[in-house]
Design a protein around this motif. Structure first.
Motif, PDB file in Angstrom:
ATOM      1  N   LEU A   1       0.803  -1.218   0.000  1.00 33.88           N
ATOM      2  CA  LEU A   1       0.000   0.000   0.000  1.00 33.88           C
ATOM      3  C   LEU A   1       0.841   1.276   0.000  1.00 33.88           C
ATOM      4  O   LEU A   1       0.325   2.355  -0.281  1.00 33.88           O
ATOM      5  CB  LEU A   1      -0.927   0.026   1.223  1.00 33.88           C
ATOM      6  CG  LEU A   1      -2.025  -1.029   1.261  1.00 33.88           C
ATOM      7  CD1 LEU A   1      -2.735  -0.977   2.611  1.00 33.88           C
ATOM      8  CD2 LEU A   1      -2.999  -0.856   0.116  1.00 33.88           C
ATOM      9  N   GLU A   2       2.129   1.148   0.321  1.00 25.66           N
ATOM     10  CA  GLU A   2       2.979   2.326   0.383  1.00 25.66           C
ATOM     11  C   GLU A   2       3.052   3.000  -0.980  1.00 25.66           C
ATOM     12  O   GLU A   2       3.081   2.346  -2.019  1.00 25.66           O
ATOM     13  CB  GLU A   2       4.390   1.945   0.842  1.00 25.66           C
ATOM     14  CG  GLU A   2       4.479   1.588   2.298  1.00 25.66           C
ATOM     15  CD  GLU A   2       5.909   1.353   2.738  1.00 25.66           C
ATOM     16  OE1 GLU A   2       6.852   1.558   1.952  1.00 25.66           O
ATOM     17  OE2 GLU A   2       6.079   0.945   3.910  1.00 25.66           O
ATOM     18  N   GLN A   3       3.088   4.313  -0.917  1.00 30.84           N
ATOM     19  CA  GLN A   3       3.198   5.127  -2.117  1.00 30.84           C
ATOM     20  C   GLN A   3       4.676   5.472  -2.352  1.00 30.84           C
ATOM     21  O   GLN A   3       5.403   5.698  -1.394  1.00 30.84           O
ATOM     22  CB  GLN A   3       2.387   6.421  -1.969  1.00 30.84           C
ATOM     23  CG  GLN A   3       0.894   6.183  -1.770  1.00 30.84           C
ATOM     24  CD  GLN A   3       0.267   5.566  -2.999  1.00 30.84           C
ATOM     25  OE1 GLN A   3       0.525   5.995  -4.122  1.00 30.84           O
ATOM     26  NE2 GLN A   3      -0.557   4.545  -2.798  1.00 30.84           N
ATOM     27  N   PRO A   4       5.098   5.500  -3.594  1.00 32.87           N
ATOM     28  CA  PRO A   4       6.491   5.848  -3.848  1.00 32.87           C
ATOM     29  C   PRO A   4       6.784   7.310  -3.476  1.00 32.87           C
ATOM     30  O   PRO A   4       5.947   8.189  -3.680  1.00 32.87           O
ATOM     31  CB  PRO A   4       6.646   5.617  -5.360  1.00 32.87           C
ATOM     32  CG  PRO A   4       5.273   5.619  -5.911  1.00 32.87           C
ATOM     33  CD  PRO A   4       4.351   5.232  -4.811  1.00 32.87           C
ATOM     34  N   THR A   5       7.941   7.508  -2.881  1.00 31.46           N
ATOM     35  CA  THR A   5       8.388   8.869  -2.536  1.00 31.46           C
ATOM     36  C   THR A   5       9.873   8.958  -2.868  1.00 31.46           C
ATOM     37  O   THR A   5      10.521   7.958  -3.146  1.00 31.46           O
ATOM     38  CB  THR A   5       8.185   9.178  -1.040  1.00 31.46           C
ATOM     39  OG1 THR A   5       9.013   8.310  -0.292  1.00 31.46           O
ATOM     40  CG2 THR A   5       6.737   9.033  -0.632  1.00 31.46           C
ATOM     41  N   ASN A   6      10.406  10.179  -2.784  1.00 30.72           N
ATOM     42  CA  ASN A   6      11.834  10.382  -3.002  1.00 30.72           C
ATOM     43  C   ASN A   6      12.633  10.174  -1.727  1.00 30.72           C
ATOM     44  O   ASN A   6      13.866  10.147  -1.774  1.00 30.72           O
ATOM     45  CB  ASN A   6      12.092  11.770  -3.568  1.00 30.72           C
ATOM     46  CG  ASN A   6      11.575  11.906  -4.979  1.00 30.72           C
ATOM     47  OD1 ASN A   6      11.523  10.926  -5.717  1.00 30.72           O
ATOM     48  ND2 ASN A   6      11.173  13.124  -5.355  1.00 30.72           N
ATOM     49  N   ALA A   7      11.958  10.046  -0.617  1.00 31.88           N
ATOM     50  CA  ALA A   7      12.642   9.879   0.669  1.00 31.88           C
ATOM     51  C   ALA A   7      13.198   8.463   0.773  1.00 31.88           C
ATOM     52  O   ALA A   7      12.577   7.503   0.342  1.00 31.88           O
ATOM     53  CB  ALA A   7      11.683  10.153   1.811  1.00 31.88           C
ATOM     54  N   ARG A   8      14.397   8.370   1.350  1.00 33.43           N
ATOM     55  CA  ARG A   8      14.999   7.077   1.582  1.00 33.43           C
ATOM     56  C   ARG A   8      14.622   6.606   2.969  1.00 33.43           C
ATOM     57  O   ARG A   8      14.440   7.391   3.895  1.00 33.43           O
ATOM     58  CB  ARG A   8      16.518   7.176   1.491  1.00 33.43           C
ATOM     59  CG  ARG A   8      16.980   7.465   0.108  1.00 33.43           C
ATOM     60  CD  ARG A   8      18.477   7.377   0.055  1.00 33.43           C
ATOM     61  NE  ARG A   8      18.926   7.583  -1.307  1.00 33.43           N
ATOM     62  CZ  ARG A   8      20.175   7.603  -1.663  1.00 33.43           C
ATOM     63  NH1 ARG A   8      21.113   7.441  -0.755  1.00 33.43           N
ATOM     64  NH2 ARG A   8      20.518   7.781  -2.919  1.00 33.43           N
ATOM     65  N   ARG A   9      14.603   5.341   3.138  1.00 32.57           N
ATOM     66  CA  ARG A   9      14.286   4.771   4.466  1.00 32.57           C
ATOM     67  C   ARG A   9      15.520   4.620   5.273  1.00 32.57           C
ATOM     68  O   ARG A   9      16.551   4.271   4.935  1.00 32.57           O
ATOM     69  CB  ARG A   9      13.667   3.401   4.294  1.00 32.57           C
ATOM     70  CG  ARG A   9      12.251   3.453   3.817  1.00 32.57           C
ATOM     71  CD  ARG A   9      11.723   2.057   3.895  1.00 32.57           C
ATOM     72  NE  ARG A   9      10.353   2.065   3.434  1.00 32.57           N
ATOM     73  CZ  ARG A   9       9.553   1.062   3.536  1.00 32.57           C
ATOM     74  NH1 ARG A   9       9.961  -0.032   4.087  1.00 32.57           N
ATOM     75  NH2 ARG A   9       8.349   1.113   3.099  1.00 32.57           N
TER      76      ARG A   9
END
Length: 84
Positions: free
Chosen positions: A76-84
């Motif tokens: 369900l996660e949406q793609p983002t530019n943030a790294r985990r």
């Protein structure tokens, strides 16, 4: 661990199964009291092994379901530019 207890109907059915086993498999008659004593022995001495196996099996099912839920949430996660 909680004490393993059977209600009157369960206990009666188990005693009858013990008597039937002795009659059919060992060709011996066993009275009600000896069958009850044997049931008590198995309940106290062997029962915890079955109880613990049941807990392990239940834990495996729960772990599997939690993993499935975790996978579903990840999907369900949406793609983002943030790294985990």
């Amino acid at each position: 661990m909680p004490t393993i207890e059977f209600n009157k109907e369960e206990r009666s059915a188990l005693v009858q199964r013990i008597q039937l086993y002795f009659r059919e498999e060992l060709e011996q008659d066993i009275g009600q009291f000896p069958a009850e004593f044997l049931l008590d022995f198995f309940t106290e001495e062997i029962g915890p092994y079955y109880y613990n196996r049941g807990l392990l099996d239940a834990q495996a099912v729960v772990d599997e379901r939690v993993q499935t839920i975790g996978d579903a949430i990840y999907e369900l996660e949406q793609p983002t530019n943030a790294r985990r």
